[in-house]
Write a protein that holds these residues in place. Structure first.
Motif, PDB file in Angstrom:
ATOM      1  N   GLU A 271       0.829  -1.199   0.000  1.00  0.00           N
ATOM      2  CA  GLU A 271       0.000   0.000   0.000  1.00  0.00           C
ATOM      3  C   GLU A 271       0.867   1.254   0.000  1.00  0.00           C
ATOM      4  N   PRO A 272       0.427   2.323  -0.674  1.00  0.00           N
ATOM      5  CA  PRO A 272       1.219   3.560  -0.719  1.00  0.00           C
ATOM      6  C   PRO A 272       1.218   4.274   0.625  1.00  0.00           C
ATOM      7  N   PHE A 273       2.179   5.174   0.778  1.00  0.00           N
ATOM      8  CA  PHE A 273       2.182   6.063   1.935  1.00  0.00           C
ATOM      9  C   PHE A 273       0.972   6.992   1.840  1.00  0.00           C
ATOM     10  N   ARG A 274       0.422   7.356   2.991  1.00  0.00           N
ATOM     11  CA  ARG A 274      -0.686   8.313   3.016  1.00  0.00           C
ATOM     12  C   ARG A 274      -0.324   9.490   3.907  1.00  0.00           C
ATOM     13  N   LEU A 275      -0.743  10.688   3.494  1.00  0.00           N
ATOM     14  CA  LEU A 275      -0.593  11.886   4.311  1.00  0.00           C
ATOM     15  C   LEU A 275      -1.904  12.151   5.026  1.00  0.00           C
ATOM     16  N   LEU A 276      -1.853  12.161   6.353  1.00  0.00           N
ATOM     17  CA  LEU A 276      -3.031  12.448   7.164  1.00  0.00           C
ATOM     18  C   LEU A 276      -2.753  13.658   8.040  1.00  0.00           C
ATOM     19  N   VAL A 277      -3.775  14.459   8.280  1.00  0.00           N
ATOM     20  CA  VAL A 277      -3.687  15.537   9.261  1.00  0.00           C
ATOM     21  C   VAL A 277      -4.451  15.089  10.494  1.00  0.00           C
ATOM     22  N   GLY A 282      -4.317  12.713  18.300  1.00  0.00           N
ATOM     23  CA  GLY A 282      -4.268  11.615  17.344  1.00  0.00           C
ATOM     24  C   GLY A 282      -5.517  11.439  16.519  1.00  0.00           C
ATOM     25  N   LYS A 283      -6.538  12.248  16.750  1.00  0.00           N
ATOM     26  CA  LYS A 283      -7.772  12.135  15.977  1.00  0.00           C
ATOM     27  C   LYS A 283      -7.549  12.619  14.549  1.00  0.00           C
ATOM     28  N   VAL A 284      -7.966  11.808  13.576  1.00  0.00           N
ATOM     29  CA  VAL A 284      -7.756  12.144  12.177  1.00  0.00           C
ATOM     30  C   VAL A 284      -8.716  13.254  11.755  1.00  0.00           C
ATOM     31  N   LYS A 285      -8.159  14.325  11.195  1.00  0.00           N
ATOM     32  CA  LYS A 285      -8.954  15.449  10.703  1.00  0.00           C
ATOM     33  C   LYS A 285      -9.221  15.329   9.213  1.00  0.00           C
ATOM     34  N   GLY A 286      -8.317  14.684   8.463  1.00  0.00           N
ATOM     35  CA  GLY A 286      -8.525  14.533   7.036  1.00  0.00           C
ATOM     36  C   GLY A 286      -7.345  13.876   6.359  1.00  0.00           C
ATOM     37  N   THR A 287      -7.568  13.361   5.162  1.00  0.00           N
ATOM     38  CA  THR A 287      -6.527  12.761   4.340  1.00  0.00           C
ATOM     39  C   THR A 287      -6.185  13.719   3.214  1.00  0.00           C
ATOM     40  N   ILE A 288      -4.892  13.973   3.008  1.00  0.00           N
ATOM     41  CA  ILE A 288      -4.463  14.919   1.986  1.00  0.00           C
ATOM     42  C   ILE A 288      -4.100  14.224   0.690  1.00  0.00           C
ATOM     43  N   GLY A 289      -3.336  13.140   0.761  1.00  0.00           N
ATOM     44  CA  GLY A 289      -2.911  12.474  -0.463  1.00  0.00           C
ATOM     45  C   GLY A 289      -2.153  11.202  -0.156  1.00  0.00           C
ATOM     46  N   GLU A 290      -1.726  10.506  -1.209  1.00  0.00           N
ATOM     47  CA  GLU A 290      -0.953   9.291  -1.047  1.00  0.00           C
ATOM     48  C   GLU A 290      -0.010   9.139  -2.233  1.00  0.00           C
ATOM     49  N   GLY A 291       1.051   8.353  -2.036  1.00  0.00           N
ATOM     50  CA  GLY A 291       2.011   8.173  -3.112  1.00  0.00           C
ATOM     51  C   GLY A 291       3.017   7.092  -2.785  1.00  0.00           C
ATOM     52  N   THR A 292       3.814   6.732  -3.781  1.00  0.00           N
ATOM     53  CA  THR A 292       4.833   5.717  -3.590  1.00  0.00           C
ATOM     54  C   THR A 292       5.855   6.174  -2.568  1.00  0.00           C
ATOM     55  N   LEU A 293       6.310   7.429  -2.681  1.00  0.00           N
ATOM     56  CA  LEU A 293       7.242   8.028  -1.744  1.00  0.00           C
ATOM     57  C   LEU A 293       6.819   9.460  -1.488  1.00  0.00           C
ATOM     58  N   LEU A 294       6.954   9.902  -0.250  1.00  0.00           N
ATOM     59  CA  LEU A 294       6.521  11.244   0.130  1.00  0.00           C
ATOM     60  C   LEU A 294       7.681  12.005   0.758  1.00  0.00           C
ATOM     61  N   GLY A 295       7.803  13.286   0.429  1.00  0.00           N
ATOM     62  CA  GLY A 295       8.748  14.140   1.127  1.00  0.00           C
ATOM     63  C   GLY A 295       8.128  14.612   2.429  1.00  0.00           C
ATOM     64  N   ALA A 307       3.110  22.503   2.628  1.00  0.00           N
ATOM     65  CA  ALA A 307       3.703  22.115   1.352  1.00  0.00           C
ATOM     66  C   ALA A 307       4.182  20.679   1.444  1.00  0.00           C
ATOM     67  N   PHE A 308       3.953  19.904   0.372  1.00  0.00           N
ATOM     68  CA  PHE A 308       4.431  18.528   0.364  1.00  0.00           C
ATOM     69  C   PHE A 308       4.687  18.078  -1.065  1.00  0.00           C
ATOM     70  N   THR A 309       5.573  17.112  -1.204  1.00  0.00           N
ATOM     71  CA  THR A 309       5.895  16.549  -2.511  1.00  0.00           C
ATOM     72  C   THR A 309       5.553  15.066  -2.516  1.00  0.00           C
ATOM     73  N   ILE A 310       5.129  14.582  -3.680  1.00  0.00           N
ATOM     74  CA  ILE A 310       4.779  13.176  -3.845  1.00  0.00           C
ATOM     75  C   ILE A 310       5.470  12.638  -5.089  1.00  0.00           C
ATOM     76  N   TYR A 311       6.110  11.490  -4.933  1.00  0.00           N
ATOM     77  CA  TYR A 311       6.701  10.780  -6.064  1.00  0.00           C
ATOM     78  C   TYR A 311       5.874   9.534  -6.336  1.00  0.00           C
TER      79      TYR A 311
END
Length: 372
Positions: A271-277, A282-295, A307-311
């Motif tokens: 499964e890809p990495f996911r960015l969560l806020v 620890g309560k999840v506020k939202g999901t921003i994105g996902e990708g193979t590799l994340l900065g 700001a974030f980068t996704i590869y």
């Protein structure tokens, strides 16, 4: 400094499509990039707690469109961007020397002209008055020394030998913070004096990784006892640490401490990495994105933008440099040309520029201008 400044490109409303602000990108492209469906109405991605992260389609009125847009990309070759000293000063590393680069003139000067040892990392204090930097030895690449430069007086305090494993960050304007072997963190004052803060870890761990301090609360990454990484925290008033989130590969805390972005990874899966806020509990506020590799995502100094980068290994889904706007919940693509996945994304103090360096066959630093 212009001898290595190879390209400076300004992007306006007539620039290439991949570098246009979100208002100029067709709804079909957004649907493909953000895995969204439907045109004519606002497209949304709903986080696990119900918060909607919105991208406005191109037929929306100007009042509804995001107010963050790409304005410029300046490319510097063969240099690493390290840290911002002011809105016009970016500290670079070229050929193992630290140089102060001025955006307004394109010229640079050595940070410490009288020092000869190889120089590597650097981090400016939030107020820009002090700089933590490291130097090595020509005859032993494993020996790293740390120093703190007072920019006002020019005096340099020696910290001593640095652990190459643990990152060093500014806890505030007066002290640095870093992980230590076992259950402890180091607090280092401006004179280079170090204090070991021992705390009670929920699980046995060999080392503390990536430490951040917001007010009295300290966040860090550690093992959960089974070989997986968790985000934990404790306060300087209560040294009993508790787990904030599990399956965390990396994190960054907003300046006000109310939001934390984490890279969630499902270990031993494809499964890809996911960015969560999440919030501080620890309560999840939202999901921003996902990708193979994340900065590692970077919060703007005012905490409003992320700001974030996704590869991506594939050509589908989110990829490139993005801004998530906490005020509106909108995720805004800036450019697909920057897909780094290290820890290099940094904001200028006034929040109008980003620096991102990329390492592939050569080192490239991009200075990205935005309007807000």
């Amino acid at each position: 400094m212009r001898n290595f400044r190879q390209s400076s490109t300004k992007y306006t409303s007539s620039s290439h499509t991949s570098l246009l602000p979100v208002s100029a990108i067709g709804c079909a492209m957004l649907a493909m990039m953000l895995l969204l469906g439907g045109c004519g109405n606002d497209a949304t991605v709903t986080g696990s707690s119900g918060q909607q992260l919105t991208v406005v389609p191109d037929d929306a009125s100007a009042e509804q469109q995001p107010n963050v847009m790409l304005t410029s990309v300046d490319t510097l070759y063969n240099v690493y961007a390290r840290t911002w000293l002011s809105p016009d000063e970016l500290l670079l590393n070229k050929d193992n020397r630290l140089l102060v680069y001025h955006l307004s003139t394109g010229k640079s000067t050595p940070l410490t002209p009288d020092r000869q040892a190889p120089q590597y990392l650097a981090e400016a204090s939030p107020d820009g008055k002090h700089i933590y930097f490291t130097e090595g030895r020509e005859d032993d690449k494993y020996v790293i020394h740390g120093y703190i430069l007072n920019r006002t007086t020019g005096k340099i305090a020696k910290i001593g030998d640095m652990d190459m494993v643990n990152e060093v960050h500014w806890a505030d304007n007066e002290q640095l913070i870093a992980g230590s072997t076992g259950t402890g963190v180091r607090l280092i004052d401006l004179q280079g004096n170090s204090t070991l803060l021992k705390f009670h870890e929920p699980h046995a761990t060999e080392a503390i990784q990536h430490v951040e301090k917001i007010g009295k609360r300290i966040y860090y990454l550690a093992s959960d006892g089974q070989g997986y990484t968790t985000l934990n925290s404790f306060t300087t008033d209560d040294l009993q640490a508790t787990m904030v989130a599990s399956n965390v590969a990396d994190f960054s805390v907003a300046p006000d401490g109310k939001s934390i972005v984490i890279q969630e990874v499902k270990w031993n899966t494809s499964e890809p990495f996911r960015l969560l806020v999440i919030d501080s509990s620890g309560k999840v506020k939202g999901t921003i994105g996902e990708g193979t590799l994340l900065g590692r995502p970077a919060w703007s100094p005012d905490g409003e933008l992320l700001a974030f980068t996704i590869y991506q290994e594939s050509q589908q889904g989110l990829k490139g440099l993005y801004i998530f706007d906490q005020r509106t919940g909108k995720t805004i693509p800036l450019t697909s040309e920057i897909q780094e996945y290290n820890q290099s994304t940094r904001w200028s103090p006034d929040g109008t520029h980003l620096s991102v360096y990329m390492e592939d066959k050569k080192v490239v630093t991009n200075i990205v201008g935005i309007s807000r």
